[in-house]
Motif scaffolding. Structure first.
Motif, PDB file in Angstrom:
ATOM      1  N   VAL A  14      43.163  47.405  48.849  1.00  0.00           N
ATOM      2  CA  VAL A  14      43.077  46.250  47.947  1.00  0.00           C
ATOM      3  C   VAL A  14      42.985  46.719  46.504  1.00  0.00           C
ATOM      4  O   VAL A  14      43.635  46.141  45.606  1.00  0.00           O
ATOM      5  CB  VAL A  14      41.858  45.375  48.319  1.00  0.00           C
ATOM      6  N   PHE A  15      42.215  47.777  46.276  1.00  0.00           N
ATOM      7  CA  PHE A  15      42.106  48.317  44.921  1.00  0.00           C
ATOM      8  C   PHE A  15      43.457  48.846  44.441  1.00  0.00           C
ATOM      9  O   PHE A  15      43.841  48.637  43.285  1.00  0.00           O
ATOM     10  CB  PHE A  15      41.066  49.427  44.887  1.00  0.00           C
ATOM     11  N   ALA A  16      44.182  49.532  45.323  1.00  0.00           N
ATOM     12  CA  ALA A  16      45.493  50.062  44.953  1.00  0.00           C
ATOM     13  C   ALA A  16      46.463  48.941  44.605  1.00  0.00           C
ATOM     14  O   ALA A  16      47.321  49.091  43.728  1.00  0.00           O
ATOM     15  CB  ALA A  16      46.047  50.917  46.088  1.00  0.00           C
ATOM     16  N   ALA A  17      46.309  47.801  45.266  1.00  0.00           N
ATOM     17  CA  ALA A  17      47.233  46.691  45.034  1.00  0.00           C
ATOM     18  C   ALA A  17      46.886  45.886  43.796  1.00  0.00           C
ATOM     19  O   ALA A  17      47.776  45.413  43.084  1.00  0.00           O
ATOM     20  CB  ALA A  17      47.248  45.771  46.254  1.00  0.00           C
ATOM     21  N   GLY A  18      45.589  45.708  43.516  1.00  0.00           N
ATOM     22  CA  GLY A  18      45.229  44.811  42.425  1.00  0.00           C
ATOM     23  C   GLY A  18      44.103  45.260  41.534  1.00  0.00           C
ATOM     24  O   GLY A  18      43.654  44.485  40.672  1.00  0.00           O
ATOM     25  N   GLY A  19      43.614  46.478  41.715  1.00  0.00           N
ATOM     26  CA  GLY A  19      42.573  46.991  40.845  1.00  0.00           C
ATOM     27  C   GLY A  19      41.221  46.334  41.074  1.00  0.00           C
ATOM     28  O   GLY A  19      40.983  45.690  42.097  1.00  0.00           O
ATOM     29  N   TYR A  20      40.339  46.487  40.084  1.00  0.00           N
ATOM     30  CA  TYR A  20      38.981  45.990  40.225  1.00  0.00           C
ATOM     31  C   TYR A  20      38.933  44.466  40.359  1.00  0.00           C
ATOM     32  O   TYR A  20      38.069  43.921  41.055  1.00  0.00           O
ATOM     33  CB  TYR A  20      38.136  46.419  39.028  1.00  0.00           C
ATOM     34  N   ARG A  21      39.845  43.766  39.711  1.00  0.00           N
ATOM     35  CA  ARG A  21      39.818  42.301  39.776  1.00  0.00           C
ATOM     36  C   ARG A  21      40.134  41.809  41.192  1.00  0.00           C
ATOM     37  O   ARG A  21      39.540  40.828  41.661  1.00  0.00           O
ATOM     38  CB  ARG A  21      40.772  41.697  38.764  1.00  0.00           C
ATOM     39  N   ALA A  22      41.046  42.482  41.875  1.00  0.00           N
ATOM     40  CA  ALA A  22      41.362  42.084  43.252  1.00  0.00           C
ATOM     41  C   ALA A  22      40.179  42.345  44.170  1.00  0.00           C
ATOM     42  O   ALA A  22      39.816  41.503  45.004  1.00  0.00           O
ATOM     43  CB  ALA A  22      42.594  42.841  43.742  1.00  0.00           C
ATOM     44  N   VAL A  23      39.552  43.514  44.010  1.00  0.00           N
ATOM     45  CA  VAL A  23      38.378  43.835  44.821  1.00  0.00           C
ATOM     46  C   VAL A  23      37.244  42.860  44.508  1.00  0.00           C
ATOM     47  O   VAL A  23      36.540  42.387  45.406  1.00  0.00           O
ATOM     48  CB  VAL A  23      37.937  45.288  44.566  1.00  0.00           C
ATOM     49  N   GLY A  24      37.087  42.536  43.218  1.00  0.00           N
ATOM     50  CA  GLY A  24      36.043  41.591  42.825  1.00  0.00           C
ATOM     51  C   GLY A  24      36.297  40.196  43.367  1.00  0.00           C
ATOM     52  O   GLY A  24      35.369  39.523  43.833  1.00  0.00           O
ATOM     53  N   ALA A  25      37.556  39.742  43.322  1.00  0.00           N
ATOM     54  CA  ALA A  25      37.879  38.413  43.842  1.00  0.00           C
ATOM     55  C   ALA A  25      37.575  38.310  45.328  1.00  0.00           C
ATOM     56  O   ALA A  25      37.036  37.308  45.803  1.00  0.00           O
ATOM     57  CB  ALA A  25      39.346  38.100  43.572  1.00  0.00           C
ATOM     58  N   ALA A  26      37.908  39.367  46.076  1.00  0.00           N
ATOM     59  CA  ALA A  26      37.612  39.371  47.510  1.00  0.00           C
ATOM     60  C   ALA A  26      36.109  39.337  47.752  1.00  0.00           C
ATOM     61  O   ALA A  26      35.630  38.673  48.686  1.00  0.00           O
ATOM     62  CB  ALA A  26      38.224  40.606  48.163  1.00  0.00           C
ATOM     63  N   SER A  27      35.347  40.006  46.907  1.00  0.00           N
ATOM     64  CA  SER A  27      33.892  40.037  47.052  1.00  0.00           C
ATOM     65  C   SER A  27      33.283  38.669  46.754  1.00  0.00           C
ATOM     66  O   SER A  27      32.374  38.210  47.457  1.00  0.00           O
ATOM     67  CB  SER A  27      33.295  41.101  46.132  1.00  0.00           C
ATOM     68  N   VAL A  28      33.768  38.027  45.699  1.00  0.00           N
ATOM     69  CA  VAL A  28      33.268  36.685  45.365  1.00  0.00           C
ATOM     70  C   VAL A  28      33.593  35.705  46.479  1.00  0.00           C
ATOM     71  O   VAL A  28      32.753  34.867  46.864  1.00  0.00           O
ATOM     72  CB  VAL A  28      33.859  36.209  44.023  1.00  0.00           C
ATOM     73  N   LEU A  29      34.796  35.802  47.042  1.00  0.00           N
ATOM     74  CA  LEU A  29      35.186  34.923  48.146  1.00  0.00           C
ATOM     75  C   LEU A  29      34.256  35.112  49.339  1.00  0.00           C
ATOM     76  O   LEU A  29      33.828  34.130  49.977  1.00  0.00           O
ATOM     77  CB  LEU A  29      36.629  35.197  48.552  1.00  0.00           C
ATOM     78  N   ALA A  30      33.919  36.354  49.648  1.00  0.00           N
ATOM     79  CA  ALA A  30      33.000  36.621  50.763  1.00  0.00           C
ATOM     80  C   ALA A  30      31.644  35.968  50.505  1.00  0.00           C
ATOM     81  O   ALA A  30      31.025  35.418  51.428  1.00  0.00           O
ATOM     82  CB  ALA A  30      32.845  38.122  50.970  1.00  0.00           C
ATOM     83  N   CYS A  31      31.177  36.015  49.256  1.00  0.00           N
ATOM     84  CA  CYS A  31      29.887  35.399  48.917  1.00  0.00           C
ATOM     85  C   CYS A  31      29.933  33.884  49.085  1.00  0.00           C
ATOM     86  O   CYS A  31      28.982  33.270  49.602  1.00  0.00           O
ATOM     87  CB  CYS A  31      29.493  35.752  47.490  1.00  0.00           C
ATOM     88  N   VAL A  32      31.020  33.269  48.643  1.00  0.00           N
ATOM     89  CA  VAL A  32      31.152  31.811  48.781  1.00  0.00           C
ATOM     90  C   VAL A  32      31.186  31.409  50.249  1.00  0.00           C
ATOM     91  O   VAL A  32      30.525  30.445  50.668  1.00  0.00           O
ATOM     92  CB  VAL A  32      32.422  31.326  48.047  1.00  0.00           C
ATOM     93  N   LEU A  33      31.929  32.151  51.057  1.00  0.00           N
ATOM     94  CA  LEU A  33      31.986  31.858  52.491  1.00  0.00           C
ATOM     95  C   LEU A  33      30.629  32.079  53.150  1.00  0.00           C
ATOM     96  O   LEU A  33      30.238  31.334  54.055  1.00  0.00           O
ATOM     97  CB  LEU A  33      33.054  32.723  53.157  1.00  0.00           C
TER      98      LEU A  33
END
Length: 383
Positions: free
Chosen positions: A149-168
């Motif tokens: 995920v980091f290779a595909a989108g950098g820190y913002r992609a990893v961060g977005a996935a983390s925020v989504l996990a928190c919301v869920l």
């Protein structure tokens, strides 16, 4: 309830930022000292909010705290990736620290009392052990996915996935049953806190259980932050370090899964687990070879098993309405001792290598094992 608990445990730990946030801090230009100060701020936040949040959980709704916490954590992660700076990182750690404090005590109390209501309090160790194992499996999965995920989108992609996990995670928390109504007598959380602490003062067995939790949990919990450095010092290439960390977490997961069968370990058995784990930690760390990491994984598995059993022992000894409060008191002790371990590691690490420091950190467990064997903190079975 168990399905909700396991889903909550998974999403709570399925945070792709975990294995890369230190890199984000360094890439933003923070020094080692600044990064260390963030860790201290994180722990101090837990110290300040741990017991008040436990009393709040006893005074109001535990489910409320369990869904509010992940939202605060997600907000902190969003700050990190949207506004990378020391101030944003500090604010994120404060939010993350509050998030941890809100869940600590509230989750254990809710699960125990819901099981007790069903006449199944004896299943607490098995259920919580499995929930820890689910969370640890999620952490390993996050380690594996963070790279692509980091290779595909950098820190913002990893961060977005983390925020989504928190919301869920917050959404799942709303599904927890809670048959204990919030207090309506107007006393508030301060009175609940006083009552809970008074119960601990009167009951010697509760005091012993409260002390056992940080004695078992804090040292290995703090050492976990330094395992990448220990692995690298054995000669493992940096790209392979995450895979060796997964081995360590596999040991931790195994320890969680064994907590159910091991619930009825007596004083001698509990002391034996601590002793064997301490010796495995020291021997594995001092080998200074990759093969020694397997022994460290075995040690961490034993410490995780002891951590779950110490919590079980505390829950069985708490009576009355202050369960979340007293569980948070134990967590407060863990946070304070963890900060002390960080400080000791920093001092010892300036003189000795990581393997030697890890070995020295096995000594407190031998002392605790001796105290338990003599009946000064671990007495009897976990029942």
């Amino acid at each position: 309830m168990t399905a909700t608990l396991y889903a909550y445990a998974f999403l709570d730990e399925f945070v792709l930022l975990y294995p890369v946030y230190a890199l984000l801090f360094a890439d933003t230009g923070l020094s080692v000292g600044q990064i260390s100060s963030l860790f201290v701020l994180w722990s101090l936040t837990g110290v300040l909010f741990e017991v008040p949040s436990g009393a709040w959980a006893d005074a109001v709704s535990r489910r409320l705290l369990l869904w509010l916490g992940p939202l605060l954590g997600g907000a902190g992660f969003a700050l990190w990736v949207l506004f990378p700076s020391y101030g944003a990182f500090a604010a994120g750690f404060v939010l993350w620290g509050i998030r941890g404090a809100l869940g600590s005590g509230a989750l254990e109390a809710l699960v125990y009392e819901e099981l007790e209501l069903l006449g199944a309090a004896d299943r607490y160790a098995r259920v919580m052990g499995r929930s820890h194992a689910v969370g640890q499996s999620a952490a390993m999965a996050a380690m594996g996915l963070a790279g692509p995920v980091f290779a595909a989108g950098g820190y913002r992609a990893v961060g977005a996935a983390s925020v989504l996990a928190c919301v869920l995670c917050a959404a799942i928390a709303t599904r927890f049953p809670e048959h204990r109504p919030p207090k309506g007598d107007g006393d508030g959380w301060a009175a609940t806190l006083r009552t809970g602490l008074a119960d601990a003062h009167r009951d010697r067995s509760v005091r012993g259980a409260l002390l056992l939790v940080p004695a078992v949990t804090a040292v290995w919990g703090a050492l976990d932050e330094y395992t990448p450095l220990l692995v690298r010092d054995t000669g493992v290439p940096e790209p392979a370090v995450p895979y060796w960390l997964m081995l360590i977490w596999a040991g931790v997961t195994a320890g969680s899964l064994l907590s159910g069968p091991a619930e009825r370990l007596g004083r001698a058995g509990f002391a034996a687990v601590l002793t064997a784990s301490a010796l495995a930690l020291a021997l594995g760390a001092l080998t200074e070879a990759p093969a020694g990491i397997a022994l460290v994984a075995l040690a961490f598995g034993g410490f995780q098993l002891a951590t779950v059993l110490a919590d079980v022992r505390l829950q069985h000894r708490i009576e009355g309405t202050g369960r979340a409060t007293l569980t948070s008191v134990a967590s407060l002790g863990t946070e304070v001792l963890t900060i002390a371990v960080y400080g000791a590691y920093g001092g010892l690490g300036s003189v000795f290598g990581h393997g030697t420091v890890f070995a020295l950190c096995a000594v407190p467990y031998l002392v605790t094992a001796a105290a338990v064997a003599r009946g000064r903190g671990g007495g009897g079975s976990t029942q």
